[in-house]
Scaffold this motif. Structure first.
Motif, mmCIF file in Angstrom:
data_model
loop_
_atom_site.group_PDB
_atom_site.id
_atom_site.type_symbol
_atom_site.label_atom_id
_atom_site.label_comp_id
_atom_site.label_asym_id
_atom_site.label_seq_id
_atom_site.Cartn_x
_atom_site.Cartn_y
_atom_site.Cartn_z
ATOM 1 N N GLU A 146 19.887 -20.898 16.360
ATOM 2 C CA GLU A 146 18.592 -19.914 16.808
ATOM 3 C C GLU A 146 18.997 -19.952 18.528
ATOM 4 N N ASN A 147 18.893 -21.387 19.177
ATOM 5 C CA ASN A 147 18.411 -20.731 20.638
ATOM 6 C C ASN A 147 20.178 -20.638 21.137
ATOM 7 N N VAL A 148 20.494 -20.606 21.199
ATOM 8 C CA VAL A 148 22.429 -19.622 21.046
ATOM 9 C C VAL A 148 22.329 -18.090 20.819
ATOM 10 N N PHE A 149 21.674 -17.961 19.529
ATOM 11 C CA PHE A 149 22.094 -16.306 19.176
ATOM 12 C C PHE A 149 20.520 -15.518 20.048
ATOM 13 N N ALA A 150 19.811 -16.369 20.488
ATOM 14 C CA ALA A 150 18.881 -15.926 21.105
ATOM 15 C C ALA A 150 19.459 -15.177 22.933
ATOM 16 N N LEU A 151 19.655 -15.987 23.087
ATOM 17 C CA LEU A 151 20.678 -16.565 24.579
ATOM 18 C C LEU A 151 21.834 -15.107 25.014
ATOM 19 N N THR A 152 22.554 -14.951 23.388
ATOM 20 C CA THR A 152 23.860 -14.287 23.286
ATOM 21 C C THR A 152 22.805 -12.950 23.373
ATOM 22 N N LEU A 153 21.798 -12.717 22.813
ATOM 23 C CA LEU A 153 21.276 -11.017 22.493
ATOM 24 C C LEU A 153 20.811 -11.034 24.120
ATOM 25 N N MET A 154 19.937 -12.005 25.444
ATOM 26 C CA MET A 154 18.870 -12.417 26.032
ATOM 27 C C MET A 154 20.013 -12.339 26.771
ATOM 28 N N GLY A 155 20.682 -12.557 26.919
ATOM 29 C CA GLY A 155 21.449 -13.728 28.426
ATOM 30 C C GLY A 155 21.616 -12.760 29.357
ATOM 31 N N GLU A 156 20.897 -11.180 29.542
ATOM 32 C CA GLU A 156 21.160 -11.314 31.544
ATOM 33 C C GLU A 156 20.122 -11.542 31.882
ATOM 34 N N PHE A 157 19.248 -12.754 31.499
ATOM 35 C CA PHE A 157 17.559 -13.506 32.048
ATOM 36 C C PHE A 157 18.355 -14.567 32.526
ATOM 37 N N THR A 160 23.737 -2.189 24.371
ATOM 38 C CA THR A 160 22.408 -2.777 24.792
ATOM 39 C C THR A 160 21.385 -2.324 23.363
ATOM 40 N N THR A 161 22.122 -0.558 22.987
ATOM 41 C CA THR A 161 21.866 -0.664 21.900
ATOM 42 C C THR A 161 21.246 -0.842 20.454
ATOM 43 N N LEU A 162 22.563 -2.272 20.978
ATOM 44 C CA LEU A 162 22.495 -3.538 19.609
ATOM 45 C C LEU A 162 21.520 -4.552 19.849
ATOM 46 N N VAL A 163 21.709 -4.327 20.619
ATOM 47 C CA VAL A 163 20.495 -5.451 21.474
ATOM 48 C C VAL A 163 19.155 -4.833 20.710
ATOM 49 N N ILE A 164 18.654 -3.576 21.222
ATOM 50 C CA ILE A 164 17.087 -2.732 20.497
ATOM 51 C C ILE A 164 17.058 -2.384 19.112
ATOM 52 N N ARG A 165 18.736 -3.194 18.169
ATOM 53 C CA ARG A 165 18.335 -2.956 16.909
ATOM 54 C C ARG A 165 18.020 -4.061 16.192
ATOM 55 N N MET A 223 14.363 -10.734 15.688
ATOM 56 C CA MET A 223 14.748 -11.356 16.351
ATOM 57 C C MET A 223 13.123 -12.104 16.687
ATOM 58 N N THR A 224 11.988 -11.708 16.237
ATOM 59 C CA THR A 224 10.937 -12.488 15.775
ATOM 60 C C THR A 224 10.389 -13.954 16.540
ATOM 61 N N ARG A 225 11.038 -14.921 15.194
ATOM 62 C CA ARG A 225 11.511 -15.839 15.404
ATOM 63 C C ARG A 225 12.580 -16.823 16.728
ATOM 64 N N GLU A 226 13.119 -16.268 16.618
ATOM 65 C CA GLU A 226 14.612 -16.525 18.024
ATOM 66 C C GLU A 226 13.536 -16.634 19.545
#
Length: 93
Positions: A36-47, A55-60, A65-68
């Protein structure tokens, strides 16, 4: 007497199986938390400086991703020692 030995062996094997199930479940829960942590970091990796997906994939995916996001926030607050947690699970001293 042989019947008692057979019951003792049966009880030992049952306890061994229960212990194995408990440890296996613990390892799977740990792996799920990490995935779950890796998934969240993959999508929010720019941080953290990891190239992110389009970006379109991340927004969709963001509404799903609330739990992540809660997991990522909790990890940032707690700052778990992953290697220490793994060593504790495998009883490495």
């Amino acid at each position: 007497m042989p019947k008692r030995v057979l019951e003792d062996v049966k009880a030992f094997l049952k306890g061994f199986a229960e212990s194995f199930k408990h440890n296996s479940t613990e390892y799977l829960e740990f792996e799920l938390r990490e995935l779950e942590n890796v998934f969240a970091l993959t999508l929010m990796g720019e941080f953290v400086g990891i190239p992110s997906p389009p970006t379109t994939l991340v927004i969709r995916l963001l509404p799903h991703m609330t739990r992540e996001l809660y997991v990522m926030q909790r990890r940032a607050v707690e700052m778990d020692d992953i290697l220490g947690e793994l060593a504790g699970m495998f009883e490495i001293t």
